[in-house]
Scaffold this motif. Structure first.
Motif, PDB file in Angstrom:
ATOM      1  N   PRO A 107       0.844  -1.207   0.000  1.00 48.35           N
ATOM      2  CA  PRO A 107       0.000   0.000   0.000  1.00 48.35           C
ATOM      3  C   PRO A 107       0.871   1.244   0.000  1.00 48.35           C
ATOM      4  N   VAL A 108       0.460   2.275  -0.735  1.00 44.71           N
ATOM      5  CA  VAL A 108       1.212   3.533  -0.784  1.00 44.71           C
ATOM      6  C   VAL A 108       0.414   4.689  -0.198  1.00 44.71           C
ATOM      7  N   ALA A 109      -0.885   4.508  -0.026  1.00 46.33           N
ATOM      8  CA  ALA A 109      -1.755   5.519   0.572  1.00 46.33           C
ATOM      9  C   ALA A 109      -3.045   4.810   0.968  1.00 46.33           C
ATOM     10  N   LYS A 110      -3.939   5.541   1.585  1.00 45.56           N
ATOM     11  CA  LYS A 110      -5.207   4.940   1.961  1.00 45.56           C
ATOM     12  C   LYS A 110      -5.953   4.476   0.704  1.00 45.56           C
ATOM     13  N   ASN A 111      -6.332   3.204   0.684  1.00 44.11           N
ATOM     14  CA  ASN A 111      -7.081   2.614  -0.432  1.00 44.11           C
ATOM     15  C   ASN A 111      -6.323   2.653  -1.756  1.00 44.11           C
ATOM     16  N   MET A 112      -4.996   2.598  -1.693  1.00 40.74           N
ATOM     17  CA  MET A 112      -4.190   2.601  -2.912  1.00 40.74           C
ATOM     18  C   MET A 112      -2.990   1.682  -2.733  1.00 40.74           C
ATOM     19  N   GLY A 113      -2.720   0.860  -3.751  1.00 48.49           N
ATOM     20  CA  GLY A 113      -1.581  -0.041  -3.690  1.00 48.49           C
ATOM     21  C   GLY A 113      -0.916  -0.187  -5.043  1.00 48.49           C
ATOM     22  N   VAL A 114       0.341  -0.607  -5.030  1.00 47.81           N
ATOM     23  CA  VAL A 114       1.089  -0.854  -6.260  1.00 47.81           C
ATOM     24  C   VAL A 114       1.786  -2.209  -6.156  1.00 47.81           C
ATOM     25  N   ALA A 115       2.178  -2.745  -7.289  1.00 45.23           N
ATOM     26  CA  ALA A 115       2.914  -4.004  -7.339  1.00 45.23           C
ATOM     27  C   ALA A 115       3.793  -4.008  -8.572  1.00 45.23           C
ATOM     28  N   PHE A 116       4.887  -4.751  -8.508  1.00 42.76           N
ATOM     29  CA  PHE A 116       5.743  -4.930  -9.672  1.00 42.76           C
ATOM     30  C   PHE A 116       6.406  -6.297  -9.576  1.00 42.76           C
ATOM     31  N   GLY A 117       6.872  -6.796 -10.723  1.00 41.73           N
ATOM     32  CA  GLY A 117       7.503  -8.102 -10.693  1.00 41.73           C
ATOM     33  C   GLY A 117       7.806  -8.632 -12.077  1.00 41.73           C
ATOM     34  N   LEU A 118       8.102  -9.933 -12.129  1.00 40.27           N
ATOM     35  CA  LEU A 118       8.494 -10.631 -13.342  1.00 40.27           C
ATOM     36  C   LEU A 118       7.625 -11.870 -13.506  1.00 40.27           C
ATOM     37  N   GLN A 119       7.146 -12.108 -14.731  1.00 39.03           N
ATOM     38  CA  GLN A 119       6.327 -13.273 -15.043  1.00 39.03           C
ATOM     39  C   GLN A 119       6.661 -13.796 -16.435  1.00 39.03           C
ATOM     40  N   PRO A 120       6.505 -15.091 -16.684  1.00 34.67           N
ATOM     41  CA  PRO A 120       6.559 -15.605 -18.056  1.00 34.67           C
ATOM     42  C   PRO A 120       5.258 -15.272 -18.784  1.00 34.67           C
ATOM     43  N   TYR A 121       5.357 -15.026 -20.080  1.00 30.55           N
ATOM     44  CA  TYR A 121       4.170 -14.762 -20.893  1.00 30.55           C
ATOM     45  C   TYR A 121       3.792 -15.984 -21.734  1.00 30.55           C
ATOM     46  N   SER A 122       4.765 -16.555 -22.421  1.00 34.73           N
ATOM     47  CA  SER A 122       4.512 -17.761 -23.222  1.00 34.73           C
ATOM     48  C   SER A 122       5.818 -18.512 -23.410  1.00 34.73           C
ATOM     49  N   SER A 123       5.710 -19.784 -23.811  1.00 38.66           N
ATOM     50  CA  SER A 123       6.894 -20.628 -23.995  1.00 38.66           C
ATOM     51  C   SER A 123       6.754 -21.457 -25.261  1.00 38.66           C
ATOM     52  N   VAL A 124       7.883 -21.674 -25.937  1.00 41.63           N
ATOM     53  CA  VAL A 124       7.964 -22.553 -27.099  1.00 41.63           C
ATOM     54  C   VAL A 124       8.944 -23.668 -26.765  1.00 41.63           C
ATOM     55  N   GLY A 125       8.545 -24.901 -27.018  1.00 44.95           N
ATOM     56  CA  GLY A 125       9.429 -26.031 -26.770  1.00 44.95           C
ATOM     57  C   GLY A 125       8.800 -27.294 -27.321  1.00 44.95           C
ATOM     58  N   TYR A 126       9.193 -27.723 -28.499  1.00 46.43           N
ATOM     59  CA  TYR A 126       8.559 -28.881 -29.128  1.00 46.43           C
ATOM     60  C   TYR A 126       9.559 -29.577 -30.037  1.00 46.43           C
ATOM     61  N   SER A 127       9.279 -30.825 -30.369  1.00 44.45           N
ATOM     62  CA  SER A 127      10.032 -31.586 -31.352  1.00 44.45           C
ATOM     63  C   SER A 127       9.062 -32.552 -32.008  1.00 44.45           C
ATOM     64  N   LEU A 128       8.810 -32.350 -33.296  1.00 41.66           N
ATOM     65  CA  LEU A 128       7.797 -33.109 -34.019  1.00 41.66           C
ATOM     66  C   LEU A 128       8.413 -33.753 -35.256  1.00 41.66           C
ATOM     67  N   ASN A 129       8.052 -35.006 -35.510  1.00 39.39           N
ATOM     68  CA  ASN A 129       8.490 -35.713 -36.715  1.00 39.39           C
ATOM     69  C   ASN A 129       7.294 -35.987 -37.619  1.00 39.39           C
ATOM     70  N   GLN A 130       7.487 -35.778 -38.917  1.00 39.20           N
ATOM     71  CA  GLN A 130       6.432 -36.038 -39.900  1.00 39.20           C
ATOM     72  C   GLN A 130       7.054 -36.790 -41.082  1.00 39.20           C
ATOM     73  N   THR A 131       6.475 -37.939 -41.431  1.00 36.00           N
ATOM     74  CA  THR A 131       6.982 -38.735 -42.550  1.00 36.00           C
ATOM     75  C   THR A 131       5.872 -38.945 -43.574  1.00 36.00           C
ATOM     76  N   ARG A 132       6.203 -38.747 -44.844  1.00 30.75           N
ATOM     77  CA  ARG A 132       5.244 -38.967 -45.924  1.00 30.75           C
ATOM     78  C   ARG A 132       5.985 -39.572 -47.110  1.00 30.75           C
ATOM     79  N   VAL A 133       5.254 -39.972 -48.117  1.00 31.51           N
ATOM     80  CA  VAL A 133       5.844 -40.569 -49.323  1.00 31.51           C
ATOM     81  C   VAL A 133       5.626 -39.617 -50.497  1.00 31.51           C
ATOM     82  N   ASN A 134       6.712 -39.321 -51.231  1.00 32.74           N
ATOM     83  CA  ASN A 134       6.584 -38.398 -52.357  1.00 32.74           C
ATOM     84  C   ASN A 134       6.172 -39.138 -53.633  1.00 32.74           C
TER      85      ASN A 134
END
Length: 420
Positions: A107-134
């Motif tokens: 809190p910084v005053a009556k009925n008032m507060g602030v916050a700050f910090g660090l968070q992840p937003y999104s993540s990429v992490g995959y490994s996919l194999n696809q096999t077909r016949v030409n």
């Protein structure tokens, strides 16, 4: 002492966790990766509800809730997610660990507060194999892989200008790097082709919220509206293509692509605004139940640099239910009477459509808020059981168990020192 030890341990753990892959979901291939739940453990265990506000907990998704703070709050959490990935032919199990957030609010005053910090937003992490016949009846194998993450630092403010009405706003700075790679090889051919793409991404967005919490006797009615504005991310892109040896895996000749000529060197990724409405009812420090509905016009999502075939985006929505129960928060001898028991469920229509199949998610959440000592600090432990995706059309069904451990530590800043 307990507060300092927990904060130090969380910071040390975060260094190791950030060095690891944050997801292994094949669905992180799409959009800007797998979105991370940006709520505290307390919120996540109530089905992800964000409308609830009190005087001793952070609420990272609802800045208006900061107007209720009466003590300084240190918050942080880590999580571990166990995956079972299954298609029509095989099943795999794996797991990842993550830092969920580190934040401080006061809190910084009556009925008032602030916050700050660090968070992840999104993540990429995959490994996919696809096999077909030409056309020559030779096997063609594509190996898709990706990694990286987007994180955000935030500053939030909340204020109660008139009784029972609170407003709030958050400014987020999002940043990170995403890498996407495709290797293609043909049966009997010595060399394969490689396509490697990198996006360095940053940009701002804003969140706004308003709470109306009138008292009805000894109970409270909770109403909430939030808007997470459109995220306009600036993407600085690079691409390298060439060939590699199928025997050794070594690059043979890889060249930089002139993206300026295609107008793709600098791009914009548009993630549409999300609107959330919530309604709840309860008795303070005793019980609470609530529900929320969120909607997002994901049909407007754009990322020209990473375009995938057979993928569409439709409007997304989320329905959440949850609540908590505390037997007797005043109890001095039986700690089980002071525990906050939380539970909830949620259903996400993610807006992602692959091979004409919608990719949706269902989760059941539950957990405990265990008091630390006789003050208002607590250790939060939570679980989520869920399922995402489908095995239809050759896709992957994810079953997962997510485990969270977080802390919410209270202190009083700006105390006047008295000398006798």
């Amino acid at each position: 002492m307990v507060r300092q030890i927990l904060v130090a341990c969380m910071c040390l753990l975060s260094v190791g966790i950030y060095a690891q892959k944050s997801t292994i979901s094949p669905y992180s291939y799409f959009g800007v990766g797998e979105g991370r739940d940006n709520g505290t453990v307390e919120n996540q265990m109530m089905g992800g509800l964000q409308l609830y506000a009190d005087s001793i907990h952070l609420n990272l998704k609802n800045p208006a809730a900061l107007s209720k703070l009466r003590l300084t709050v240190y918050g942080g959490a880590i999580s571990r997610k166990e995956y079972r990935l299954k298609d029509n032919f095989e099943e795999q199990r794996t797991s990842v660990s993550n830092l969920d957030y580190l934040a401080i609010g006061f809190p910084v005053a009556k009925n008032m507060g602030v916050a700050f910090g660090l968070q992840p937003y999104s993540s990429v992490g995959y490994s996919l194999n696809q096999t077909r016949v030409n056309a020559d009846l030779d096997s063609v194998t594509n190996v898709f892989s990706g990694e990286g993450s987007l994180n955000k630092v935030f500053l939030s403010w909340g204020y109660e200008p008139i009784k029972n009405v609170s407003i709030g706003a958050t400014i987020n700075y999002n940043f990170g790097t995403l890498n996407y790679q495709r290797l293609q090889s043909v049966q009997g051919v010595q060399f394969g082709t490689i396509d490697n793409r990198d996006s360095r991404i940053d940009g701002f967005d804003f969140n706004y919220s308003i709470n109306y919490t009138p008292s009805i006797g000894k109970h409270t009615l909770y109403t909430y509206f939030g808007a997470d504005t459109q995220v306009n991310l600036i993407s600085k892109n690079s691409q390298r293509i060439g060939s590699f040896s199928t025997e050794t895996g070594a690059d043979i000749e890889v060249l930089d692509v002139n993206l300026d000529a295609q107008g793709l060197k600098n791009g914009e990724i548009k993630i549409p605004t999300t609107f959330t409405f919530g309604l709840g009812y309860g008795e303070e420090r005793k019980w609470f139940v609530g529900a929320e509905y969120a909607m997002q016009q994901m049909s407007d999502f754009e990322n020209e640099f990473i375009a995938q075939a057979n993928v569409d985006y439709i409007d997304a929505s989320t329905v959440s239910f949850g609540g908590y129960f505390i037997p007797n928060y005043r109890a001095l001898t039986n700690v089980f009477n002071r525990i906050a028991y939380r539970a909830g469920l949620k259903y996400d229509k993610t807006g992602l459509v692959i091979e004409n199949k919608e990719i949706n998610n269902f989760g059941i959440t539950f957990g405990l808020g265990v008091p630390l000592g006789r003050n208002f600090s607590n250790l939060n432990i939570g679980f989520e059981l869920g399922r995402r995706g489908t095995r239809a059309a050759g896709l992957v069904e994810e079953s997962y168990l997510k485990m969270n451990v977080g802390f919410s530590l209270n202190d009083r800043w700006f105390r006047k020192i008295k000398i006798n």
